[in-house]
Enzyme design. Structure first.
Site, short mmCIF file in Angstrom:
data_model
loop_
_atom_site.label_atom_id
_atom_site.label_comp_id
_atom_site.label_asym_id
_atom_site.label_seq_id
_atom_site.Cartn_x
_atom_site.Cartn_y
_atom_site.Cartn_z
N LYS A 26 0.75 -1.21 -0.13
CA LYS A 26 0.11 -0.09 -0.08
C LYS A 26 1.06 1.29 -0.13
O LYS A 26 1.47 1.33 0.97
CB LYS A 26 -1.07 0.25 1.12
CG LYS A 26 -1.94 1.13 1.23
CD LYS A 26 -2.92 0.90 2.37
CE LYS A 26 -3.94 1.86 2.35
NZ LYS A 26 -3.50 3.45 2.43
N LYS B 271 -3.73 -1.80 7.51
CA LYS B 271 -3.08 -0.71 8.09
C LYS B 271 -1.84 -1.02 9.05
O LYS B 271 -2.25 -1.52 9.98
CB LYS B 271 -3.76 0.39 8.50
CG LYS B 271 -5.00 1.02 7.65
CD LYS B 271 -4.19 1.54 6.37
CE LYS B 271 -3.71 2.97 6.54
NZ LYS B 271 -4.63 4.11 6.84
N CYS C 10 28.77 32.95 15.84
CA CYS C 10 29.42 34.02 15.35
C CYS C 10 29.13 35.17 16.21
O CYS C 10 29.80 36.10 16.06
CB CYS C 10 29.48 34.34 13.99
SG CYS C 10 28.12 35.07 13.46
N CYS D 181 21.11 33.92 10.43
CA CYS D 181 22.40 34.80 10.83
C CYS D 181 22.48 35.47 9.70
O CYS D 181 22.26 35.48 8.70
CB CYS D 181 23.59 33.88 10.93
SG CYS D 181 24.98 34.74 11.32
#
Length: 670
Positions: A118, A314, A411, A426
């Site tokens: 499936k 399922k 930084c 940044c």
């Protein structure tokens, strides 16, 4: 002229047959017999012939997969026979009850079942008239679907013409996105600050509902077809034989199905696949069980909602509860700050999971995720660990809300959120994290594939000041490497050899490695094959770029912006000086004479028989060079319709001007 026209027609038909044959070998049989480059050569030849002879273009030509126009919307279309959903089974008891019901309708008869995977995708319907694809639609509500023909035609696994001229055939199946494509798509969307797809199914559905077919074409979708919906004429007597017949027609079906003689065989086959589902390159969420005999299917009939002769088993969702020990921030190569949850390790979908991406601040707020929370973890589409929810009722009071930093943790630069994006970035263009992640991406397997250059050694080289960008890698010496931790003589020599070997990689690999925003692996290959050289791509206009199938305005804008920056131009110049290949090699059946060696050309205006890229490729194949501007060093200017200022400058400088006819004669010289 008549003879020439007939020759062109014959060649076009031969090329289409050959390309369709190779599509069948690749998508249906999974047995490719030529390389991608050879396939592209055939496509380019067909494109050239169709451009010169538009009267030869047909709807089923392989060149007609990607349309140029953006749609305003999708119209509703009725299904000839309703596309019903299936009833669900969640355990062995449900399967045995299904078998009991089937046999109660067919007392005393032999019943066989076909069990199929499936596929976790989007249900679709394809209409073929006289063997030609004329319509493709979604399932919709089962009665009415959406006409998405233009997008489905971009999927190469879907044949535009069948191998037999069936009067009318409607075939049903599932469109899906492979797992690796899903991961790359979400990575690109995360870097772009765009909402992420929850799973491959949602990604496939969203891709097929794009109004611009170029976006769909770039998403690398595929299909498995699994049933005949409607046919004019006789059907094969069983479902298994129907699948075999569809395969003969050139339609892709999933090979992993089995005919079972009892419900015990069905349950055993399901158990086998439940154990190995994660090994597949695509997501499945269960198995489908169908009565094999079509005559028995007919007698069993349907309820208002679903057929009595089929059921979907399922798989249970694999989830686990863990504790969020910490939330850390990773800065990506485009500066995006991505929060990641550090978890108490748990077993999930066959692997140990100790991290889960949280994507962005919005998701953390929506789910109220805190450090110390108990959390339910699952793998999205069986691939990416994610936090489904936390359990506020289990809090002790020691949990800590997470606050995204306002400065970059790498930084210290300011972090901003761009309007309309979910990502925080940044602002420092020289952020060390951007450099590090950019280099790690550059050396990765899908890019320059430099074995032995992992994250650890990259960090050491950056900290030691030896490497700041990818070009620095090609300046490394044995003495630089032998001094690094865990680098002995042999590993240093092997790494230097791998760096040297990477100079010969394809242009497509280099383009992907540069990390140009929105340019994924597939787009990089397309650009490399279309332009043939880095120089040509750098000189391309937005019009040149968007004129390429699968390259939309967003990618074009990103490429233009990347190459406009001096630091990027400098990086490419340094890579070139280091000996890194800047050309896309085209495999040719015959070697081309280098009759234009040392000559510089400028192409201006619109040519009738060539696209700009094709003219450039023809020149470069013969040893020539193409420039974007006219100078005293220019040898020839090729002039098409509406040439513009380059034509005028060539006249002023006394440079030889070639009409298209002159240009063709020059190319034909031996």
């Amino acid at each position: 002229m008549a003879d020439l026209s007939q020759q062109s027609k014959a060649r076009v038909e031969a090329l289409r047959r050959e390309i369709n044959h190779h599509n069948y070998q690749y998508y249906v049989l999974d047995q490719p017999t030529i390389t991608d480059a050879q396939y592209d050569q055939l496509m380019q030849e067909l494109l050239r012939l169709e451009e010169r002879h538009p009267e030869l273009v047909t709807p089923d030509s392989p060149t007609q997969r990607v349309g140029g126009q953006v749609q305003r919307g999708f119209s509703s279309v009725p299904h000839k026979i309703p596309m019903l959903s299936l009833g669900n089974a969640f355990g062995e008891g449900d399967l045995r009850e299904f078998d009991r019901r089937v046999r109660s309708y067919l007392p005393g008869e032999e019943v066989k079942y076909v069990v199929e995977l499936k596929i976790d995708g989007l249900a679709i319907s394809l209409w073929y008239e006289k063997g030609l694809l004329v319509r493709g639609a979604t399932r919709g509500d089962g009665e009415l679907g959406e006409d998405i023909t233009i997008n489905l035609k971009t999927i190469r696994a879907i044949p535009l013409r069948l191998t037999q001229e069936v009067p009318f055939l409607e075939v049903r199946g599932e469109a899906y996105m492979p797992k690796d494509s899903f991961v790359r798509l979400n990575e690109a969307r995360e870097e772009a600050g765009e909402p992420l797809f929850a799973n491959p199914r949602n990604a496939a559905a969203g891709s097929l509902r794009q109004l611009d077919p170029k976006i769909t074409a770039a998403r690398n979708l595929s299909v498995f077809m699994y049933a005949i919906g409607y046919i004019e004429g006789a059907k094969p007597p069983s479902h298994a034989e129907s699948l075999a017949w569809l395969k003969e027609l050139g339609i892709r079906i999933n090979p992993d199905h089995q005919v079972c003689g009892s419900i015990d065989e069905v349950i055993d086959f399901i158990s086998q696949w439940q154990a190995k589902r994660y090994q597949l390159p695509y997501a499945i969420d269960g198995m489908v069980i169908k009565v094999n005999s079509l005559e028995q299917q007919q007698r069993l009939g349907t309820t208002m909602k679903s057929p009595r002769w089929a059921i979907a088993y399922k798989f249970p969702a694999e989830q686990a509860v863990s504790t969020i020990k910490d939330i850390i921030i990773r800065v990506g190569r485009t500066g995006v700050l991505t929060p990641t949850a550090i978890l108490e390790p748990v077993q999930l979908a066959g692997t140990t999971v100790s991290k889960a991406t949280l994507h962005n601040e919005d998701i953390i707020r929506q789910k109220d995720i805190r450090i110390g929370d108990k959390a339910l973890v699952q793998k999205a589409g069986d691939i990416i660990p994610e936090i489904v929810q936390v359990y506020p009722e289990k809090r002790t009071g020691n949990e800590v809300p997470f606050i995204l930093p306002v400065t970059c943790p790498e930084c210290g630069a300011e972090v901003v959120r761009v309007a309309g994006e979910a990502a925080h970035r940044c602002t420092n263009e020289n952020c060390s994290a951007k450099s590090r992640e950019g280099i790690i991406h550059f050396v990765s397997r899908s890019a320059m594939d430099i074995m032995g250059l992992g994250e650890g050694i990259v960090n050491q080289l950056i900290k030691g000041g030896l490497v700041k960008d990818p070009a620095d890698l090609y300046d490394l010496k044995y003495e630089d490497l032998i001094r690094q931790e865990r680098m002995g003589a042999r590993s240093s020599q092997k790494l230097l050899a791998a760096i040297e070997a990477s100079k010969n990689n394809s242009l497509g690999q280099l383009l992907f490695g540069l990390g140009i925003r929105h340019v994924g692996e597939r787009a990089a290959k397309i650009l490399a094959r279309q332009f043939g050289s880095m120089q040509a791509l750098m000189q391309a206009t937005a019009e040149d770029l968007t004129g390429i199938s699968e390259i939309g305005p967003r990618i074009a804008e990103s490429i233009m912006e990347y190459f406009s920056r001096q630091e990027n131009q400098g990086l490419i110049e340094r890579l070139s000086k280091a000996g890194v290949n800047m050309l896309e090699e085209v495999e040719q059946t015959e070697s081309t004479d280098q009759t234009l060696s040392g000559k510089t050309f400028v192409v201006t205006g619109t040519l009738e028989g060539f696209s700009r890229q094709e003219a450039q490729r023809a020149i470069e194949e013969r040893g020539g060079k193409v420039s974007g501007s006219v100078s005293k060093k220019t040898n020839y200017v090729v002039v098409g319709e509406n040439p513009g200022s380059k034509h005028d400058k060539a006249r002023q400088l006394g440079i030889t001007i070639l009409t298209e006819q002159d240009f063709v004669k020059l190319l034909q010289q031996q």
